[in-house]
Write an enzyme that holds these catalytic residues in place. Sequence first.
Site, PDB file in Angstrom:
ATOM      1  N   LYS A 112      13.243  20.764  -2.302  1.00  0.00           N
ATOM      2  CA  LYS A 112      13.461  22.159  -1.894  1.00  0.00           C
ATOM      3  C   LYS A 112      14.790  22.043  -1.162  1.00  0.00           C
ATOM      4  CE  LYS A 112       9.523  24.848  -2.658  1.00  0.00           C
ATOM      5  NZ  LYS A 112       8.626  25.945  -1.949  1.00  0.00           N
ATOM      6  N   LYS A 196       8.554  21.503 -13.256  1.00  0.00           N
ATOM      7  CA  LYS A 196       7.202  22.248 -12.972  1.00  0.00           C
ATOM      8  C   LYS A 196       7.464  23.956 -13.086  1.00  0.00           C
ATOM      9  CE  LYS A 196       6.162  23.297  -8.764  1.00  0.00           C
ATOM     10  NZ  LYS A 196       5.830  23.353  -7.228  1.00  0.00           N
ATOM     11  N   LYS A 199       7.831  29.886  -9.246  1.00  0.00           N
ATOM     12  CA  LYS A 199       8.242  31.304  -8.924  1.00  0.00           C
ATOM     13  C   LYS A 199       9.690  31.361  -8.934  1.00  0.00           C
ATOM     14  CE  LYS A 199       4.396  31.429  -5.779  1.00  0.00           C
ATOM     15  NZ  LYS A 199       4.077  31.189  -4.428  1.00  0.00           N
TER      16      LYS A 199
HETATM   17  P1  TYM Z   1       2.495  27.615  -3.470  1.00  0.00           P
HETATM   18  O1  TYM Z   1       2.638  28.947  -3.067  1.00  0.00           O
HETATM   19  O2  TYM Z   1       3.792  26.869  -4.149  1.00  0.00           O
HETATM   20  O3  TYM Z   1       1.462  27.520  -4.808  1.00  0.00           O
HETATM   21  C1  TYM Z   1       0.203  28.182  -4.689  1.00  0.00           C
HETATM   22  C2  TYM Z   1      -0.940  27.306  -5.446  1.00  0.00           C
HETATM   23  O4  TYM Z   1      -0.246  27.335  -6.819  1.00  0.00           O
HETATM   24  C3  TYM Z   1      -0.153  25.881  -7.207  1.00  0.00           C
HETATM   25  N1  TYM Z   1       0.770  25.824  -8.176  1.00  0.00           N
HETATM   26  C4  TYM Z   1       0.569  25.097  -9.358  1.00  0.00           C
HETATM   27  N2  TYM Z   1      -0.562  24.620 -10.033  1.00  0.00           N
HETATM   28  C5  TYM Z   1      -0.076  24.199 -11.431  1.00  0.00           C
HETATM   29  N3  TYM Z   1       1.072  24.336 -11.973  1.00  0.00           N
HETATM   30  C6  TYM Z   1       2.080  24.780 -11.466  1.00  0.00           C
HETATM   31  N4  TYM Z   1       3.202  24.993 -11.986  1.00  0.00           N
HETATM   32  C7  TYM Z   1       1.861  25.271 -10.112  1.00  0.00           C
HETATM   33  N5  TYM Z   1       2.833  26.194  -9.198  1.00  0.00           N
HETATM   34  C8  TYM Z   1       2.190  26.273  -7.950  1.00  0.00           C
HETATM   35  C9  TYM Z   1       0.115  25.002  -6.079  1.00  0.00           C
HETATM   36  O5  TYM Z   1      -0.230  23.824  -6.015  1.00  0.00           O
HETATM   37  C10 TYM Z   1      -0.850  25.815  -4.925  1.00  0.00           C
HETATM   38  O6  TYM Z   1      -2.309  25.257  -4.943  1.00  0.00           O
HETATM   39  N6  TYM Z   1       1.884  24.739   0.597  1.00  0.00           N
HETATM   40  C11 TYM Z   1       1.486  25.647  -0.633  1.00  0.00           C
HETATM   41  C12 TYM Z   1       0.691  26.674   0.143  1.00  0.00           C
HETATM   42  C13 TYM Z   1      -0.268  26.372   1.526  1.00  0.00           C
HETATM   43  C14 TYM Z   1      -1.650  25.748   1.282  1.00  0.00           C
HETATM   44  C15 TYM Z   1      -2.033  25.748   2.731  1.00  0.00           C
HETATM   45  C16 TYM Z   1      -2.260  25.297   0.348  1.00  0.00           C
HETATM   46  C17 TYM Z   1       0.032  26.728   2.797  1.00  0.00           C
HETATM   47  N7  TYM Z   1      -1.161  26.234   3.478  1.00  0.00           N
HETATM   48  C18 TYM Z   1      -3.206  25.303   3.009  1.00  0.00           C
HETATM   49  C19 TYM Z   1      -3.690  24.924   0.641  1.00  0.00           C
HETATM   50  C20 TYM Z   1      -3.874  24.749   1.806  1.00  0.00           C
HETATM   51  C21 TYM Z   1       2.344  26.195  -1.542  1.00  0.00           C
HETATM   52  O7  TYM Z   1       3.252  26.062  -1.347  1.00  0.00           O
HETATM   53  O8  TYM Z   1       1.817  26.763  -2.580  1.00  0.00           O
END
Ligand code: TYM
Length: 335
Positions: A112, A196, A199
């Site tokens: 990032k 990947k 968004k």
């Molecule tokens: P974020 O918002 O980027 O994504 C949310 C969830 O979606 C999953 N994900 C994917 N899974 C499969 N293929 C993809 N292309 C894909 N894009 C996103 C992510 O793995 C995630 O599970 N850091 C985390 C948010 C977070 C969190 C937490 C998660 C904050 N605190 C505590 C678990 C526990 C994040 O940026 O997710």
Amino acid sequence: TPRVFSGIKPSGGLTLGNYLGAIKRFVDMQAQDFETIYCVVDLHAITVWQDPKELTDATREVAAGFLAAGIDPSQSILFNQSQVAAHTELAWLFNCVARVGWMNRMTQFKDKAGKNAEQSSLGLYAYPSLMAADILLYHATHVPVGEDQKQHVELTRDIAAKFNHDFKAEDFFPQPEPIIEGPATRVMNLRDGTKKMSKSGESDMERINMTDDADKIAKKFKKAKTDPEPLPETLDGLKDRPEAKNLVDIYAGLSGLTNEQVIAEYAGAGWGKFKPALADLAVEKLAPISSEMSRLMNDKAEIDRILGEGADKAEAIAQPILDRAYDITGFLRSR
Ligand code: TYM
């Protein structure tokens, strides 16, 4: 009962990756023998710039996505992170437990921040420490995530262990397990199977949004990059074919079939057959969710009420754990 915690950032709309890698799994776990806590992680979203009005809208939209996909506020706690101050407070303790060297190994930060790490926010760098706080504040044991979050959950385990060790507070924080299951734990970009689906990718054609209509979904799959070969006869035949593998994974994730079953059904089929079938399946699964999302988005008061009640319930669990962490740390209680 074992406790699940997971979160999604309100930084733009939800993608098919978020759905298959996370939300669909959250709904599955809600139906099992877990206490489930799900969070719209707005504090994490602002580690990169978010327009304030868009942040408010995106927070409601992610909440609507959870609800429309089947998260039931009478079975799960659903709230937005900024409303439970204990997250930020525990994160500060963890900033003082985690080591700079640990943060330097985080691949998501490197991705990032890119070449411009000096211009990244300090929050983006400390991001995993806030994520550890999210999970450990509830003594959560299970963390369903997509593959890209595995390293952060592992770091959470290291932070828990070091806190327990440094303060001789044996077993105070548990060791949470990342739960990375199913055929679509890493959904890839539709135009480049080595990246990947996210968004924030520059072209909308790279991703399926949960709110895309039937025409858009059909068009995006039609234009999705593939190689010229038909689908293989066995799973082995998907090796070194990232785009083909991705479309099979997506089909499996949406249908509930395994990849093997999808290959068995479409062995030898050309893309002219598989892509329209995939588009139809995606529309069948996503259309009811996106129409329920738009219905909910017209009732903002209802979303806000659900999130507010969720925050009250979350705080009731989190505050006593934070209090104990403060005591363990030795903070004087002056009032
Ligand atoms: P974020 O918002 O980027 O994504 C949310 C969830 O979606 C999953 N994900 C994917 N899974 C499969 N293929 C993809 N292309 C894909 N894009 C996103 C992510 O793995 C995630 O599970 N850091 C985390 C948010 C977070 C969190 C937490 C998660 C904050 N605190 C505590 C678990 C526990 C994040 O940026 O997710």
